[in-house]
Design an enzyme around this catalytic site. Structure first.
Site, short mmCIF file in Angstrom:
data_model
loop_
_atom_site.label_atom_id
_atom_site.label_comp_id
_atom_site.label_asym_id
_atom_site.label_seq_id
_atom_site.Cartn_x
_atom_site.Cartn_y
_atom_site.Cartn_z
N SER A 104 34.83 50.70 -79.97
CA SER A 104 36.27 50.56 -79.71
C SER A 104 37.08 51.64 -80.42
O SER A 104 38.30 51.67 -80.31
CB SER A 104 36.75 49.17 -80.14
OG SER A 104 36.40 48.94 -81.50
N ASN A 123 36.10 40.14 -88.70
CA ASN A 123 36.85 39.21 -87.85
C ASN A 123 38.26 38.96 -88.38
O ASN A 123 39.23 38.97 -87.62
CB ASN A 123 36.09 37.89 -87.71
CG ASN A 123 34.77 38.08 -86.99
OD1 ASN A 123 34.52 39.15 -86.43
ND2 ASN A 123 33.92 37.06 -87.00
N THR A 148 75.37 37.87 -52.93
CA THR A 148 74.26 36.92 -52.87
C THR A 148 73.52 37.29 -51.59
O THR A 148 74.15 37.73 -50.62
CB THR A 148 74.75 35.45 -52.79
OG1 THR A 148 75.55 35.28 -51.61
CG2 THR A 148 75.59 35.06 -54.01
N HIS A 149 72.22 37.20 -51.60
CA HIS A 149 71.38 37.66 -50.48
C HIS A 149 71.63 39.14 -50.18
O HIS A 149 71.42 39.59 -49.06
CB HIS A 149 71.64 36.85 -49.20
CG HIS A 149 71.68 35.37 -49.41
ND1 HIS A 149 70.57 34.55 -49.29
CD2 HIS A 149 72.70 34.55 -49.80
CE1 HIS A 149 70.91 33.30 -49.54
NE2 HIS A 149 72.19 33.28 -49.87
N SER A 178 64.46 67.47 -55.14
CA SER A 178 63.35 67.52 -54.19
C SER A 178 62.96 68.97 -54.01
O SER A 178 63.80 69.86 -54.01
CB SER A 178 63.80 66.93 -52.85
OG SER A 178 62.97 67.41 -51.81
N LYS A 223 68.97 66.67 -52.33
CA LYS A 223 68.56 65.39 -52.90
C LYS A 223 68.65 65.30 -54.41
O LYS A 223 68.44 66.25 -55.13
CB LYS A 223 67.12 65.07 -52.47
CG LYS A 223 67.07 64.75 -51.00
CD LYS A 223 65.87 63.92 -50.68
CE LYS A 223 66.07 62.48 -51.10
NZ LYS A 223 64.89 61.69 -50.80
N GLU A 233 62.91 54.33 -60.63
CA GLU A 233 61.74 53.90 -59.85
C GLU A 233 60.54 53.69 -60.76
O GLU A 233 59.76 52.75 -60.58
CB GLU A 233 61.42 54.95 -58.77
CG GLU A 233 62.51 55.04 -57.71
CD GLU A 233 62.32 56.27 -56.83
OE1 GLU A 233 61.85 56.11 -55.72
OE2 GLU A 233 62.63 57.39 -57.27
N GLN A 270 37.74 42.13 -78.28
CA GLN A 270 37.97 43.56 -78.50
C GLN A 270 38.79 44.16 -77.36
O GLN A 270 39.43 45.19 -77.52
CB GLN A 270 36.62 44.27 -78.62
CG GLN A 270 36.70 45.75 -78.86
CD GLN A 270 35.37 46.30 -79.34
OE1 GLN A 270 35.01 46.12 -80.50
NE2 GLN A 270 34.63 46.95 -78.47
N LYS A 275 43.17 45.01 -77.28
CA LYS A 275 44.04 46.07 -77.80
C LYS A 275 44.59 47.01 -76.74
O LYS A 275 45.78 47.33 -76.74
CB LYS A 275 43.30 46.86 -78.88
CG LYS A 275 43.10 46.03 -80.11
CD LYS A 275 42.05 46.63 -81.03
CE LYS A 275 41.36 45.54 -81.79
NZ LYS A 275 40.48 44.69 -80.95
N1 ARG Z 1 36.06 46.10 -83.03
C1 ARG Z 1 36.08 44.68 -83.13
C2 ARG Z 1 37.25 44.08 -82.33
O1 ARG Z 1 38.12 44.81 -81.98
C3 ARG Z 1 36.19 44.29 -84.55
C4 ARG Z 1 35.65 42.95 -84.89
C5 ARG Z 1 34.20 42.94 -84.79
N2 ARG Z 1 33.64 41.74 -85.30
C6 ARG Z 1 32.37 41.41 -85.02
N3 ARG Z 1 31.95 40.31 -85.49
N4 ARG Z 1 31.61 42.19 -84.28
O2 ARG Z 1 37.31 42.91 -82.05
#
Ligand code: ARG
Length: 467
Positions: A33, A120, A165-166, A287, A293, A300, A332, A335
């Site tokens: 990651s 964790n 409205t509408h 454009s 334009k 948009e 994971q 993110k």
């Molecule tokens: N890269 C992991 C994540 O984003 C970190 C936690 C990993 N924990 C594990 N027990 N493998 O979740």
């Protein structure tokens, strides 16, 4: 993809004890990651410094080791910020990249940092810190957008435009009133942001893998050092849930929906057919083939970003929905969704703030449109109720006949003669013409929250005191 060389296959330095060989190249690729979680480097280092400081304070590691760790982490922070740091996919994620570098820099003391914690709770901490900061940035960005609308509303508290409205002409309103509708929406978005900060303001560090730890740690101390209100109360929940990320994505989706509706209005208003506004050169494009334009590309794209943000919310909801407690590696995948949505939302809010500040309001065009489409028909019906004592349903019918006549003659209601109106209902007097103009119509709507300029100014003052 990495090759299958002996280096790639050597067992991992963090858990190699149990492993005879390292991961397959494909395993490494799906597992890593670092490509995206390096964004968490500052939070990771801050969290580790707070953790090491607490470990030393509690006598779990020596003050000397703590000093080495903190110094090493400071060095790593500047290495990353200067671009000198070499991230390695073999080391999987930001947590292990930092820890491995720390070992190179300070030797064995680095191995003591991970006492009484797990990746964790570490990742839960880093990500929470990041989302909290993002929520704070969102709060500031929304405040700027609300400020831009308040300025435009103040300037145009009296500028009449058609209310729809509408998307059919309904009743005249003021542009200031329309702006204040968006202030209400973005104001609620901002209060959702504030509530989310309150919900998530609890420190995960010290939950360890899932069960807590036997070391005499002080979670209140780390919570305080990291700017959280208090530590989380349940170690299983702490490492299991990502509802703070889901809450961010839900808020982002709702705000993006508001932005998208505004973007749609800007696209419509800036057409030559409507011509209610002119976008500044700074927020439009030309454009390459049609010289006349001026395109509302920024609006948009704001409208389109909503798709990505909504997609991120659904993606993470789907990742989380089947996971047993506690941590699973599925998490994971949280993110990238949040990072992408955050970037899109920040950009969309900033672009919209710029567009709203810069656009030219074409009050003449708005006023002309406000008077067309029999927009004061309700005013005529209300007048018949008020001045001639008709029940509203009868007044509605009489007005309908007046509209039909005007339509037949191709003129506005106000252009009908008194004789023509009296032929429809004899109770009508020339006083009726006082309510048939768009200005009289908006000025009469003084109910709380209504469109009368005085009422719009009261709304603006209420928000000014809170923005
Ligand atoms: N890269 C992991 C994540 O984003 C970190 C936690 C990993 N924990 C594990 N027990 N493998 O979740």
């Amino acid at each position: 993809m990495a090759d299958g060389s002996s280096e790639t296959k050597s067992s991992n330095q963090m858990w190699g004890g149990r492993f005879a060989s390292g991961p397959d190249a494909i395993m490494e690729e799906i597992n890593a990651s670092i490509g995206f979680d390096k964004k968490l480097y500052a939070q990771d280092i801050r969290g580790s410094i707070a953790h090491a400081t607490m470990l030393a304070h509690q006598g779990i590691i020596s003050a000397e080791d703590k000093d080495k760790i903190v110094h090493g982490l400071d060095t790593i922070l500047s290495e990353i910020e200067s671009g000198a740091f070499e991230f390695s996919r073999r080391l999987e994620d930001i947590h292990m990249n930092v820890e491995a570098r720390l070992a190179t820099l300070i030797g064995t003391a680095a191995g003591r940092l991970h006492t009484a914690r797990s990746r964790n709770d570490q990742v839960a901490l880093d990500f929470r810190l990041w989302v909290k900061e993002e929520l704070q940035r969102t709060e500031r960005a929304l405040t700027a957008l609300i400020g831009a609308f308040l300025d435009r509303a103040e300037e145009h508290a009296e500028t009449v435009m058609p209310g729809f409205t509408h998307l059919q002409t309904a009743q005249p309103v003021t542009f200031g009133h329309h702006c204040m509708a968006y202030v209400e929406m973005f104001g609620r978005d901002r209060s959702r942001v504030r509530h989310a900060i309150e919900h998530m303001d609890e420190s995960p560090i010290g939950a360890a893998a899932l069960a807590g730890t036997g070391f005499p740690i002080d979670r209140h101390m780390t919570a305080k050092a990291l700017g959280f209100r208090e530590p989380t109360r349940n170690s299983i929940d702490t490492v299991s849930d990502r509802d703070f990320a889901l809450e961010f994505l839900s808020i982002a989706s709702i705000a993006a929906t508001h932005l998208s509706r505004l973007a749609e209005e800007i696209v419509i208003w800036s057409t030559p057919q409507f011509g209610f506004i002119r976008l500044s050169d700074a927020f439009s494009t030309g454009s390459s083939i049609m010289p006349q334009k001026k395109n509302p590309d920024a609006a948009e794209l704001v409208r389109a970003k909503t798709g990505r943000i909504n997609g991120s919310l659904i993606a993470l909801l789907t990742v989380m929905k089947g996971l047993p407690l506690a941590y699973s590696k599925d998490m994971q995948e949280d993110k990238e969704q949040v990072f992408d949505a955050a970037e899109s939302l920040e950009l969309a809010v900033a672009a919209m703030t710029g567009m709203v500040r810069d656009m030219t309001i074409r009050a003449d065009r708005m006023k002309a449109a406000a008077g067309s489409g029999y927009s004061t028909a309700t005013d005529l019906a209300d007048w018949l109720v008020r001045e001639a004592g008709l029940p509203f349903r009868d007044a509605h019918h009489v007005t309908g006949r007046a509209v039909a006549l005007a339509e037949q003659k191709g003129c506005d209601l106000a252009a009908l003669s008194l004789a023509e109106l009296q032929a429809i209902n004899p109770a009508i007097t020339d006083k009726v013409f006082d309510v048939l103009t768009v200005e009289a119509s908006v000025a009469s709507r003084t109910s709380f929250g209504g469109t009368a300029p005085a009422e719009v100014r009261r709304q603006i003052a209420w928000w000014r005191a809170r923005n």
